[in-house]
Write an enzyme that holds these catalytic residues in place. Sequence first.
Site, mmCIF file in Angstrom:
data_model
loop_
_atom_site.group_PDB
_atom_site.id
_atom_site.type_symbol
_atom_site.label_atom_id
_atom_site.label_comp_id
_atom_site.label_asym_id
_atom_site.label_seq_id
_atom_site.Cartn_x
_atom_site.Cartn_y
_atom_site.Cartn_z
ATOM 1 C CG ASN A 35 -38.532 19.976 -13.790
ATOM 2 O OD1 ASN A 35 -38.877 21.124 -14.071
ATOM 3 N ND2 ASN A 35 -37.661 19.295 -14.522
ATOM 4 N N GLY A 43 -36.629 11.161 -16.845
ATOM 5 C CA GLY A 43 -37.765 10.248 -16.715
ATOM 6 C C GLY A 43 -38.894 10.547 -17.689
ATOM 7 C CG ASP A 45 -40.433 16.861 -17.328
ATOM 8 O OD1 ASP A 45 -41.229 17.267 -18.195
ATOM 9 O OD2 ASP A 45 -39.762 17.620 -16.611
ATOM 10 C CB SER A 133 -44.139 11.148 -6.737
ATOM 11 O OG SER A 133 -44.384 12.530 -6.865
ATOM 12 C CB THR A 134 -43.117 5.798 -8.592
ATOM 13 O OG1 THR A 134 -43.236 5.841 -10.015
ATOM 14 C CG2 THR A 134 -44.487 5.855 -7.944
ATOM 15 N N GLY A 135 -40.374 7.735 -9.490
ATOM 16 C CA GLY A 135 -39.019 7.641 -10.030
ATOM 17 C C GLY A 135 -38.026 8.328 -9.120
ATOM 18 C CB VAL A 136 -35.636 11.157 -9.681
ATOM 19 C CG1 VAL A 136 -34.900 10.500 -10.835
ATOM 20 C CG2 VAL A 136 -36.557 12.244 -10.174
#
Length: 181
Positions: A35, A43, A45, A133-136
């Site tokens: 982020n 996730g 991160d 970018s495919t998670g939250v």
Amino acid sequence: MNSSGNGTNASETSLTLLRGDITEQTVDAVVNAANSSLLGGGGVDGAIHRRGGPEILAACRDLRASHYGRGLGTGQAVATTAGRLPARWVIHTVGPVWSQEEDRSDLLASCYRASLHVADELGARTVAFPAISTGVYRWPLEDAARIAVETVRHTDTAVEEVRFVLFDDRAYAAFAAARAR
């Protein structure tokens, strides 16, 4: 060739797909879907910060205190130590949040290009990427896979192997379909 003159043609970069945990990859650099604060999150991160230990957080705090006081911009990338991970570096990149109203594909592609550019600056030859970018951030998986694979294929880099380390079977299938195109 990349700007330093020691790159290889992107088509010479091998693309490997793995289903598994990115924090377990023995590579030169692991890419973190960070982020903008660079201070950890959920996730990928959160997993990288937990497994890598406090050295990564300390390096991110140093970055915030020097060049990235407002955080890292979307589509940009920066490296830190990998701490306790079986890698030399973590390359942090901030993916875009998916929007139905605005095409942000160029920002997602920039995450991959910028990360490969940082890898080249570090001298990294093996890089592991998550599905940025495919998670939250809700980017549709098939579209994200297409953008990731096309961008890596068309980016001149000295990186010899890019591993897409995918958390589940659905992500693996989407990246396999994108790679087959």
